[in-house]
Design an enzyme around this catalytic site. Structure first.
Site, short mmCIF file in Angstrom:
data_model
loop_
_atom_site.label_atom_id
_atom_site.label_comp_id
_atom_site.label_asym_id
_atom_site.label_seq_id
_atom_site.Cartn_x
_atom_site.Cartn_y
_atom_site.Cartn_z
CB SER A 84 -0.90 0.00 1.25
OG SER A 84 -1.52 1.25 1.43
CE1 TYR A 109 -4.36 -2.05 4.53
CE2 TYR A 109 -3.72 0.20 3.96
CZ TYR A 109 -4.08 -1.08 3.58
OH TYR A 109 -4.15 -1.40 2.24
#
Length: 352
Positions: free
Chosen positions: A142, A167
């Protein structure tokens, strides 16, 4: 080749299935179909690929009724025995791991789900690749891994040791885990740092979906950081086309890699990292204006402070990916937002 794609009830996985089947690959998809967001959308994506909701059974492969090369298994990454059994039975050539617990803000209130799905789940995928060797492991990282970095555009050659959300931490951990397995067990691994993916069949927790839904329902939208945000919005077709080109191109060990001056994007092991973005950051307010234009109405805006874990700007340097795949993202937000809103109005039977 026989390709395993995890997360095929999800946004990116759903689109990738259709593209790889077109290329003649055999695809086995898995997904836990969890309730992080509306499971009806997930079941409808599966239906679009010929997987009927009523036919789905936990751990059992279901043959698509419309795509002869596609089978689906309801299975979570956390199911160690189930994952290993699937690897043993199918003997995949390529694995594309897109399944994960997504979302920066959700990680503030449900941290344990990120460890279960993104750390333990990814370890199970790596163990499958270790014991039943594959030619190429591609996995989703990501843009969130850039964290506190401010040097633009974000480059895979930059250090990314200052994440600002759990995350992001889990995705950075995936990159480190993949490197370890590439080194120890010679698993060719490609990590992809996705930059704000959007388009038809997109996730309901993403800005485009949230804004469109609120505006069509005459509700205000929440605009964080008082609109002073920039995002490298990347259209779904550009994402899956890039992955498609990567599938047959596993990395090899770099002969020029040096421990005296280590490049984070390559290695002495068969390992590489790519940004996968549009490389054209857009102001959030310009993004909103394009949505308003397509819907023919102005949004009521709640201007709010930036949320913990968010970053004010993202911008991908994609030259390495372009050089490797000979593909440069081409969709503008004008095209992408138009396509999304046309899908949204059709799917939800909305007339504006």
């Amino acid at each position: 080749m026989k390709v395993m794609i995890t997360g095929t009830a999800g946004f990116i996985g759903f689109h990738l299935v259709k593209l790889l089947i077109q290329d003649g690959h055999e695809v086995v998809g898995i997904d836990s179909i969890n309730d992080y967001y509306d499971i009806n959308l997930k079941y409808d994506r599966l239906k679009e690929t010929g997987i009927d909701k009523e036919a789905i059974q936990e751990g059992t492969a279901v043959q698509s009724t419309t795509l002869s090369g596609y089978r689906f298994v309801k299975l979570g990454l956390e199911d160690k025995e189930g994952i290993l059994e699937l690897f043993k039975k199918e003997r995949f050539d390529v694995v594309v791991n897109l399944a994960a617990q997504a979302g920066v803000r959700y990680s503030l209130i449900n941290p344990h789900t990120y460890i279960d799905a993104n750390i333990t789940g990814f370890l199970n995928i790596l163990e499958g690749c270790r014991h039943y060797p594959v030619k190429h492991l591609i996995y989703a990282s990501s843009s969130s891994v850039y964290g506190a970095n401010t040097k633009m555009p974000f480059s895979v050659n930059h250090n990314v040791d200052h994440p600002v959300s759990l995350y992001a931490t889990s995705k950075k951990a995936n990159e480190l885990m993949a490197h370890t397995y590439a080194n120890l067990f010679n698993i060719p691994s490609t990590g992809l740092r996705f930059f704000t993916v959007y388009g038809p069949w997109g996730r309901p927790d993403m800005a485009l979906f949230l804004f469109t839904k609120a505006i069509t329902e005459n509700k205000p939208i929440d605009v964080f950081n008082h609109g002073e945000m920039m995002r490298d919005f990347t259209y779904i077709d550009d994402i899956v086309e890039s992955i498609r080109r990567l599938v047959p191109k596993p990395p090899v060990a770099s002969t020029s890699w040096s421990g005296d001056n280590p490049d984070p994007a390559t290695s002495f092991a068969p390992y590489q990292i790519f940004n996968i973005g549009n490389s054209n950051p857009v102001k959030l307010m310009d993004f909103v204006k394009e949505i308003e234009k397509n819907l023919g109405r102005e949004a009521e805006k709640n201007m709010m402070d930036i949320q913990p874990g968010d970053v004010p700007k993202t911008w991908a340097d994609v030259e390495a990916l372009f050089d490797y795949t000979d593909y440069r993202p081409k969709y503008t937000i004008k095209e992408g937002i138009k396509n999304f809103i046309e899908w949204y109005k059709d799917y939800y039977k909305v007339s504006v």
